[in-house]
Design an enzyme around this catalytic site. Sequence first.
Site, PDB file in Angstrom:
ATOM      1  N   HIS A  14       7.554  -0.546  -3.876  1.00  0.00           N
ATOM      2  CA  HIS A  14       6.988  -1.514  -4.825  1.00  0.00           C
ATOM      3  C   HIS A  14       5.562  -1.837  -4.386  1.00  0.00           C
ATOM      4  O   HIS A  14       5.285  -1.989  -3.196  1.00  0.00           O
ATOM      5  CB  HIS A  14       7.847  -2.780  -4.833  1.00  0.00           C
ATOM      6  CG  HIS A  14       7.433  -3.783  -5.859  1.00  0.00           C
ATOM      7  ND1 HIS A  14       6.342  -4.609  -5.704  1.00  0.00           N
ATOM      8  CD2 HIS A  14       7.972  -4.098  -7.063  1.00  0.00           C
ATOM      9  CE1 HIS A  14       6.223  -5.392  -6.765  1.00  0.00           C
ATOM     10  NE2 HIS A  14       7.201  -5.091  -7.609  1.00  0.00           N
ATOM     11  N   ASP A  16       3.618  -4.444  -4.277  1.00  0.00           N
ATOM     12  CA  ASP A  16       3.426  -5.605  -3.400  1.00  0.00           C
ATOM     13  C   ASP A  16       3.929  -5.326  -1.995  1.00  0.00           C
ATOM     14  O   ASP A  16       3.351  -5.780  -0.998  1.00  0.00           O
ATOM     15  CB  ASP A  16       4.148  -6.833  -3.970  1.00  0.00           C
ATOM     16  CG  ASP A  16       3.531  -7.327  -5.266  1.00  0.00           C
ATOM     17  OD1 ASP A  16       2.321  -7.125  -5.456  1.00  0.00           O
ATOM     18  OD2 ASP A  16       4.259  -7.903  -6.095  1.00  0.00           O
ATOM     19  N   LYS A  17       5.016  -4.563  -1.900  1.00  0.00           N
ATOM     20  CA  LYS A  17       5.567  -4.239  -0.581  1.00  0.00           C
ATOM     21  C   LYS A  17       4.734  -3.174   0.129  1.00  0.00           C
ATOM     22  O   LYS A  17       4.661  -3.158   1.359  1.00  0.00           O
ATOM     23  CB  LYS A  17       7.018  -3.784  -0.722  1.00  0.00           C
ATOM     24  CG  LYS A  17       7.977  -4.941  -0.823  1.00  0.00           C
ATOM     25  CD  LYS A  17       8.098  -5.609   0.525  1.00  0.00           C
ATOM     26  CE  LYS A  17       8.147  -7.106   0.390  1.00  0.00           C
ATOM     27  NZ  LYS A  17       7.825  -7.829   1.598  1.00  0.00           N
ATOM     28  N   GLU A  42      -5.282  -9.203   4.479  1.00  0.00           N
ATOM     29  CA  GLU A  42      -4.743  -9.046   3.131  1.00  0.00           C
ATOM     30  C   GLU A  42      -5.012  -7.626   2.632  1.00  0.00           C
ATOM     31  O   GLU A  42      -6.028  -7.022   2.956  1.00  0.00           O
ATOM     32  CB  GLU A  42      -5.385 -10.045   2.162  1.00  0.00           C
ATOM     33  CG  GLU A  42      -5.520 -11.458   2.700  1.00  0.00           C
ATOM     34  CD  GLU A  42      -4.194 -12.113   2.988  1.00  0.00           C
ATOM     35  OE1 GLU A  42      -3.170 -11.692   2.409  1.00  0.00           O
ATOM     36  OE2 GLU A  42      -4.160 -13.044   3.809  1.00  0.00           O
ATOM     37  N   GLU A  55      -9.615 -11.690   8.270  1.00  0.00           N
ATOM     38  CA  GLU A  55     -10.346 -12.149   9.437  1.00  0.00           C
ATOM     39  C   GLU A  55      -9.629 -11.707  10.711  1.00  0.00           C
ATOM     40  O   GLU A  55      -8.399 -11.775  10.782  1.00  0.00           O
ATOM     41  CB  GLU A  55     -10.468 -13.677   9.439  1.00  0.00           C
ATOM     42  CG  GLU A  55     -11.115 -14.249   8.178  1.00  0.00           C
ATOM     43  CD  GLU A  55     -10.162 -14.307   7.003  1.00  0.00           C
ATOM     44  OE1 GLU A  55     -10.569 -13.877   5.901  1.00  0.00           O
ATOM     45  OE2 GLU A  55      -9.025 -14.757   7.177  1.00  0.00           O
ATOM     46  N   LYS A 166      13.387  -1.740  -8.093  1.00  0.00           N
ATOM     47  CA  LYS A 166      13.785  -3.154  -7.994  1.00  0.00           C
ATOM     48  C   LYS A 166      15.290  -3.244  -8.228  1.00  0.00           C
ATOM     49  O   LYS A 166      15.864  -2.421  -8.941  1.00  0.00           O
ATOM     50  CB  LYS A 166      13.059  -4.016  -9.034  1.00  0.00           C
ATOM     51  CG  LYS A 166      11.556  -4.018  -8.907  1.00  0.00           C
ATOM     52  CD  LYS A 166      10.891  -4.861  -9.993  1.00  0.00           C
ATOM     53  CE  LYS A 166      10.947  -6.327  -9.661  1.00  0.00           C
ATOM     54  NZ  LYS A 166      10.143  -7.145 -10.612  1.00  0.00           N
ATOM     55  N   PHE A 244      10.787   5.365 -16.653  1.00  0.00           N
ATOM     56  CA  PHE A 244      10.065   4.677 -15.591  1.00  0.00           C
ATOM     57  C   PHE A 244       9.431   5.727 -14.681  1.00  0.00           C
ATOM     58  O   PHE A 244       9.810   5.891 -13.531  1.00  0.00           O
ATOM     59  CB  PHE A 244      11.021   3.754 -14.827  1.00  0.00           C
ATOM     60  CG  PHE A 244      10.374   2.891 -13.756  1.00  0.00           C
ATOM     61  CD1 PHE A 244       8.997   2.804 -13.600  1.00  0.00           C
ATOM     62  CD2 PHE A 244      11.176   2.156 -12.897  1.00  0.00           C
ATOM     63  CE1 PHE A 244       8.426   2.016 -12.608  1.00  0.00           C
ATOM     64  CE2 PHE A 244      10.625   1.360 -11.893  1.00  0.00           C
ATOM     65  CZ  PHE A 244       9.254   1.290 -11.758  1.00  0.00           C
ATOM     66  N   ASP A 252       1.294  -0.904 -11.343  1.00  0.00           N
ATOM     67  CA  ASP A 252       0.941  -2.317 -11.154  1.00  0.00           C
ATOM     68  C   ASP A 252       0.147  -2.458  -9.866  1.00  0.00           C
ATOM     69  O   ASP A 252       0.470  -1.831  -8.855  1.00  0.00           O
ATOM     70  CB  ASP A 252       2.200  -3.197 -11.036  1.00  0.00           C
ATOM     71  CG  ASP A 252       2.976  -3.284 -12.331  1.00  0.00           C
ATOM     72  OD1 ASP A 252       2.497  -3.961 -13.254  1.00  0.00           O
ATOM     73  OD2 ASP A 252       4.062  -2.685 -12.405  1.00  0.00           O
ATOM     74  N   ALA A 253      -0.864  -3.315  -9.880  1.00  0.00           N
ATOM     75  CA  ALA A 253      -1.577  -3.620  -8.643  1.00  0.00           C
ATOM     76  C   ALA A 253      -0.636  -4.361  -7.697  1.00  0.00           C
ATOM     77  O   ALA A 253       0.247  -5.111  -8.125  1.00  0.00           O
ATOM     78  CB  ALA A 253      -2.812  -4.466  -8.930  1.00  0.00           C
ATOM     79  N   ARG A 258       3.069 -11.425  -2.041  1.00  0.00           N
ATOM     80  CA  ARG A 258       3.467 -11.802  -3.397  1.00  0.00           C
ATOM     81  C   ARG A 258       4.976 -11.662  -3.621  1.00  0.00           C
ATOM     82  O   ARG A 258       5.446 -11.803  -4.746  1.00  0.00           O
ATOM     83  CB  ARG A 258       2.693 -10.954  -4.418  1.00  0.00           C
ATOM     84  CG  ARG A 258       2.502 -11.683  -5.750  1.00  0.00           C
ATOM     85  CD  ARG A 258       1.380 -11.120  -6.579  1.00  0.00           C
ATOM     86  NE  ARG A 258       1.533  -9.705  -6.884  1.00  0.00           N
ATOM     87  CZ  ARG A 258       0.726  -9.047  -7.722  1.00  0.00           C
ATOM     88  NH1 ARG A 258      -0.267  -9.691  -8.323  1.00  0.00           N
ATOM     89  NH2 ARG A 258       0.901  -7.768  -7.953  1.00  0.00           N
ATOM     90  N   LYS A 259       5.728 -11.414  -2.554  1.00  0.00           N
ATOM     91  CA  LYS A 259       7.187 -11.316  -2.667  1.00  0.00           C
ATOM     92  C   LYS A 259       7.852 -12.208  -1.623  1.00  0.00           C
ATOM     93  O   LYS A 259       8.759 -11.805  -0.900  1.00  0.00           O
ATOM     94  CB  LYS A 259       7.627  -9.852  -2.504  1.00  0.00           C
ATOM     95  CG  LYS A 259       7.315  -9.005  -3.730  1.00  0.00           C
ATOM     96  CD  LYS A 259       8.162  -9.422  -4.928  1.00  0.00           C
ATOM     97  CE  LYS A 259       7.788  -8.692  -6.205  1.00  0.00           C
ATOM     98  NZ  LYS A 259       6.547  -9.214  -6.809  1.00  0.00           N
ATOM     99  N   LYS A 279      -0.143 -11.684   9.074  1.00  0.00           N
ATOM    100  CA  LYS A 279      -0.514 -12.843   9.891  1.00  0.00           C
ATOM    101  C   LYS A 279       0.039 -12.694  11.311  1.00  0.00           C
ATOM    102  O   LYS A 279       1.208 -12.371  11.493  1.00  0.00           O
ATOM    103  CB  LYS A 279       0.034 -14.126   9.265  1.00  0.00           C
ATOM    104  CG  LYS A 279      -0.546 -14.418   7.894  1.00  0.00           C
ATOM    105  CD  LYS A 279       0.094 -15.650   7.268  1.00  0.00           C
ATOM    106  CE  LYS A 279      -0.477 -15.887   5.865  1.00  0.00           C
ATOM    107  NZ  LYS A 279       0.170 -17.029   5.192  1.00  0.00           N
ATOM    108  N   LYS A 283      -0.183 -18.096  13.281  1.00  0.00           N
ATOM    109  CA  LYS A 283      -0.080 -18.670  11.934  1.00  0.00           C
ATOM    110  C   LYS A 283       1.354 -19.167  11.753  1.00  0.00           C
ATOM    111  O   LYS A 283       2.301 -18.386  11.655  1.00  0.00           O
ATOM    112  CB  LYS A 283      -0.404 -17.630  10.859  1.00  0.00           C
ATOM    113  CG  LYS A 283      -1.891 -17.424  10.599  1.00  0.00           C
ATOM    114  CD  LYS A 283      -2.611 -16.805  11.759  1.00  0.00           C
ATOM    115  CE  LYS A 283      -4.066 -16.494  11.431  1.00  0.00           C
ATOM    116  NZ  LYS A 283      -4.768 -15.977  12.617  1.00  0.00           N
ATOM    117  N   ASP A 285       2.865 -20.300   9.293  1.00  0.00           N
ATOM    118  CA  ASP A 285       3.544 -19.794   8.099  1.00  0.00           C
ATOM    119  C   ASP A 285       4.598 -18.770   8.496  1.00  0.00           C
ATOM    120  O   ASP A 285       5.693 -18.738   7.937  1.00  0.00           O
ATOM    121  CB  ASP A 285       2.552 -19.125   7.133  1.00  0.00           C
ATOM    122  CG  ASP A 285       1.832 -20.133   6.254  1.00  0.00           C
ATOM    123  OD1 ASP A 285       2.318 -21.262   6.133  1.00  0.00           O
ATOM    124  OD2 ASP A 285       0.782 -19.778   5.709  1.00  0.00           O
TER     125      ASP A 285
END
Length: 418
Positions: A14, A16-17, A42, A55, A166, A244, A252-253, A258-259, A279, A283, A285
């Site tokens: 995918h 995003d992955k 990123e 960074e 998916k 598909f 898709d970008a 985003r997941k 990260k 961090k 997060d």
Amino acid sequence: MSYLFTSESVSEGHPDKVADQISDALIDHFLAFDPDSKVACETLVTTGLVTLAGEVKSNIYLDVQQIARDVIARIGYTKSEYQFDAKSCGIISAIHEQSQDINRGVDRGAPEEQGAGDQGMMFGYATNETEDFMPLALDLSHRILMELADLRREENEIKYLRPDAKAQVTIEYSDDNKPQRIDAIVVSTQHDDFEEDEVKMLQKIKDDIKNILIPRVIKKLNNPELAKLFNDDIQYHINPTGKFVIGGPHGDAGLTGRKIIVDTYGGKGAHGGGAFSGKDPSKVDRSGAYATRHIAKNMVAAGLCEEVLVQVSYAIGVIEPMGLYITTYGTSKVDMTDGEIAEKISELFDMRPAAIEKRLKLRNPIYSPSAAYGHMGRKPYTGTVTFKNAGQEATREVEFFTWEKLDYVDQIKQSFGL
């Protein structure tokens, strides 16, 4: 009255992955050659292009283009017809040095005085409805896609699969929150362009998913009770839009982070909003979410409760957390309020950022395997990894998924008299 709950997962292919895996590969390489690296990286992927931004504060210079290409090839984007190919895609790097304004709040001389890398709140969740203490709908969604990836790489029983996919599982629960059956399964998988007509193509994909993929998933469950949840009444939606062929970053970008629900608990519990991939562990997060999962899993495994949500929060540059919140959803097995439980848990687990890094061994190159199929609910293991960069090589023996270890069960039992 019974109710339905749904979770989804996405495959390693995918878009995003793909972005998450590139970002975490960069993290691993930085930490392999310089464990003190501070990184926030990123990734954006689209048709024929990868863009890296972020960074870094590190003593190592990485060949980021080669690292990204290696990840893309491992995932399976190796053919020009995919319009996103490891060998030919363009790669742009806009990675620059970390802001000193951020760094001064984190590095303070003595390692134990390390401040949090950002403000925010992080959540950990656990439930006893699966052997890995994860929500069942998400657990099954991950399993379906991991098995689908195995089938794709084997090129044996199914030869037409492409990397993007998916899955989604809907579970029916009883009033007392026990899984009763699987109500629906959705699988959308990218595929080669078939020569036959679209109707025959779609029927073959549906038959293969139901007759090859799902039985393999059931066989690997090793749990007869869970296997019983699969029945002839399940609603299957296989590639519901039909064809598909166009997928992955060409369809898709994709963006890092985003997941985040796929990465955690599939919508169960809660999420503080911060992504993990790209990260370094300063961090919070990332490290705070791992630490709260570690607490939650050990609490449920110890029999303290059947389900629990743990929250920790931080202020940037501040050593001590703002607080620890716990809710057991009324499933606690001790005569204590959730607030009293939280106070006792705070005595067992040091939640300062540096303490979390040390306890969970997070300054190691361990993150790439977490960047697909969930960061939580995975099996901890020890392995030897080798990283190469511009003629240099670093080999390390490391522990993966340390936040999934049940190493505090005895301490919790003793503390709570269980």
